[in-house]
Design an enzyme around this catalytic site. Sequence first.
Site, PDB file in Angstrom:
ATOM      1  N   GLY A  93      26.525  11.462  -2.529  1.00 24.34           N
ATOM      2  CA  GLY A  93      26.773  10.441  -3.536  1.00 24.34           C
ATOM      3  C   GLY A  93      26.297   9.056  -3.172  1.00 24.34           C
ATOM      4  O   GLY A  93      26.184   8.192  -4.052  1.00 24.34           O
ATOM      5  N   LYS A 114      23.387   6.706   4.773  1.00 31.79           N
ATOM      6  CA  LYS A 114      24.669   6.410   4.138  1.00 31.79           C
ATOM      7  C   LYS A 114      24.572   4.987   3.612  1.00 31.79           C
ATOM      8  O   LYS A 114      24.371   4.049   4.381  1.00 31.79           O
ATOM      9  CB  LYS A 114      25.827   6.526   5.128  1.00 31.79           C
ATOM     10  N   ASP A 126      28.906   2.847  -6.504  1.00 32.88           N
ATOM     11  CA  ASP A 126      27.667   2.085  -6.344  1.00 32.88           C
ATOM     12  C   ASP A 126      26.771   2.637  -5.241  1.00 32.88           C
ATOM     13  O   ASP A 126      25.657   2.145  -5.025  1.00 32.88           O
ATOM     14  CB  ASP A 126      27.960   0.604  -6.091  1.00 32.88           C
ATOM     15  N   GLY A 127      27.250   3.652  -4.521  1.00 30.78           N
ATOM     16  CA  GLY A 127      26.416   4.273  -3.504  1.00 30.78           C
ATOM     17  C   GLY A 127      26.224   3.450  -2.256  1.00 30.78           C
ATOM     18  O   GLY A 127      25.288   3.697  -1.492  1.00 30.78           O
ATOM     19  N   ARG A 180      21.989   8.103   9.923  1.00 33.55           N
ATOM     20  CA  ARG A 180      22.667   8.984  10.865  1.00 33.55           C
ATOM     21  C   ARG A 180      21.667   9.948  11.497  1.00 33.55           C
ATOM     22  O   ARG A 180      20.702  10.380  10.853  1.00 33.55           O
ATOM     23  CB  ARG A 180      23.752   9.791  10.145  1.00 33.55           C
ATOM     24  N   ARG A 187      26.684  21.886   5.241  1.00 31.05           N
ATOM     25  CA  ARG A 187      28.143  21.924   5.376  1.00 31.05           C
ATOM     26  C   ARG A 187      28.679  23.283   4.944  1.00 31.05           C
ATOM     27  O   ARG A 187      27.974  24.063   4.300  1.00 31.05           O
ATOM     28  CB  ARG A 187      28.770  20.844   4.477  1.00 31.05           C
ATOM     29  N   ASP A 256      33.704  20.179   2.715  1.00 26.10           N
ATOM     30  CA  ASP A 256      32.397  19.515   2.635  1.00 26.10           C
ATOM     31  C   ASP A 256      32.186  18.543   3.790  1.00 26.10           C
ATOM     32  O   ASP A 256      31.099  17.955   3.906  1.00 26.10           O
ATOM     33  CB  ASP A 256      32.238  18.786   1.298  1.00 26.10           C
ATOM     34  N   ASN A 257      33.182  18.386   4.650  1.00 24.78           N
ATOM     35  CA  ASN A 257      33.054  17.499   5.808  1.00 24.78           C
ATOM     36  C   ASN A 257      32.997  18.260   7.129  1.00 24.78           C
ATOM     37  O   ASN A 257      33.125  17.657   8.195  1.00 24.78           O
ATOM     38  CB  ASN A 257      34.213  16.496   5.851  1.00 24.78           C
ATOM     39  N   ASP A 266      30.405  12.771   9.039  1.00 24.12           N
ATOM     40  CA  ASP A 266      31.100  12.245   7.863  1.00 24.12           C
ATOM     41  C   ASP A 266      32.371  11.495   8.260  1.00 24.12           C
ATOM     42  O   ASP A 266      33.483  11.827   7.858  1.00 24.12           O
ATOM     43  CB  ASP A 266      31.422  13.365   6.870  1.00 24.12           C
TER      44      ASP A 266
END
Length: 492
Positions: A93, A114, A126-127, A180, A187, A256-257, A266
């Site tokens: 996202g 990120k 807003d990402g 990263r 995942r 998902d992490n 994450d």
Amino acid sequence: MPSTNPFLTLPYEPAFASLGSEFSDPVEAATFPAHQLRFRNDRLLPILGLDPATVADEHFIEAFGRFQGRSPLLAMRYHGYQFGIYSPDLGDGRGFLYGQVRGRNGWLYDFGTKGSGRTPYSRGGDGKPTLKGGVREVLASEFLQRLGVRTGRCLSLIETGEELWRGDEPSPTRSSVMVRFNRTHIRFGTFERLHYFKRADLVRQLLDHVIATYYSHLLGDPEADAKFYAELTERTADLAAQWMAAGFCHAVLNTDNLSIVGESFDYGPWAFLDRFDPKFTAAYFDHSGRYRYENQPGICQLNLELLQVPLGMVMSAADLEAGIAGFGDRYQATYSRLMLRRLGFEADQLHSAIADDLIITTLQLLLRAPIGYNEFFARLRAQFQPSWRSDLSAILPDWITTDLEALPEAQWQGWRDRYHQLLTHLPESQLPLIQQQLAQANPEISPIRPVVESVWDPIAIDDNWEPLEALLNRWRHDGDGAADGAVVPNAN
């Protein structure tokens, strides 16, 4: 302008992109009003075959702030169980896969962003992350690296000159974009999404890709699928044990992490224990305490069980059950070994029952002692003397009249007696090894929340990055000195 940007001439491989359009979406990077390089992780550059002396700050900014020279940029698709509830409304996202490069060690690595702007999965956001969030991730990942915990790293952190409004920190606050450096961003939830759409063919394709890319020692083995899941179980059990021994609370262990290679990533509202509190919960929004410190091993095992659902589309139930059966024993063995190292011992030096008794006694002491969890081990490191072997009263003598005076004397004496007993059972020649082990396993300072704030406040108030650099330097030169990125406070 510096010479040709070495990041743009790396031999990128389209490993994930080659899976096809079912796994990701091409996106565009956001543009930013300013670019100040705040952190560069020079330790990672030799892995890529790069000499830090030849990589200019502007090279980082051009590649990882302006995102020039790379296409496609891919937002990865995934689903996940978030706080126990399945969510199909997920995916990258506020980041994308910038590229994949094979290191000199033969491993494939991801550059994942990120804070690089909106994607189809931003869900109204807003990402963009805050600068404080970026600083926190640098601290968490570099400290865990110092401890020998499997973790992704921050390759670069760039301040981007925008004001952000957030409900969980004073606003307006400063913005950033991070790159990263991870083994992979695949995942558990990447597989779960494929099950949601009933695509057994894509589960098979992804599993083959994961084995070929990250478990290549299994290629050609007729039992590769089963051995992959068993090894992932071991890696995840090891990771949970590493977190617990480190006093680390990830805070958001959704499916998902969790990485498909057993690597920490994450980082969100993580925290390290101050006082030893098994029920400590790091995330303010985790009202039920689902992901509290003591629950982490069980949650990791549960997430492995949930992963059996998509894998079960192409694997037998018997193989999956056999693969996860060893989680508990693997976790306990790794946790015991790591805790003994924090106390200065190797597992093969002690009978298992004696070792377990010392660990339990230590944790019982820390439950009531007015001292921080990691502070206890740091003090043990600082004060250990070979004379403790012959003189029980010499073991941490100042504690009796200060920190531990509020404890029942029997509890403190019980721990001291056990520690002394173990010392007397070891040859005197091994005492210097205990000192070395204590130094390697126990950094002098850990990033508990007051320490994080002591680093962030000078940045927020005076744009003073020296405390962050000083803390990283302490880890850099403490013990094995694994953390060695460079703060760049005034880069343009």
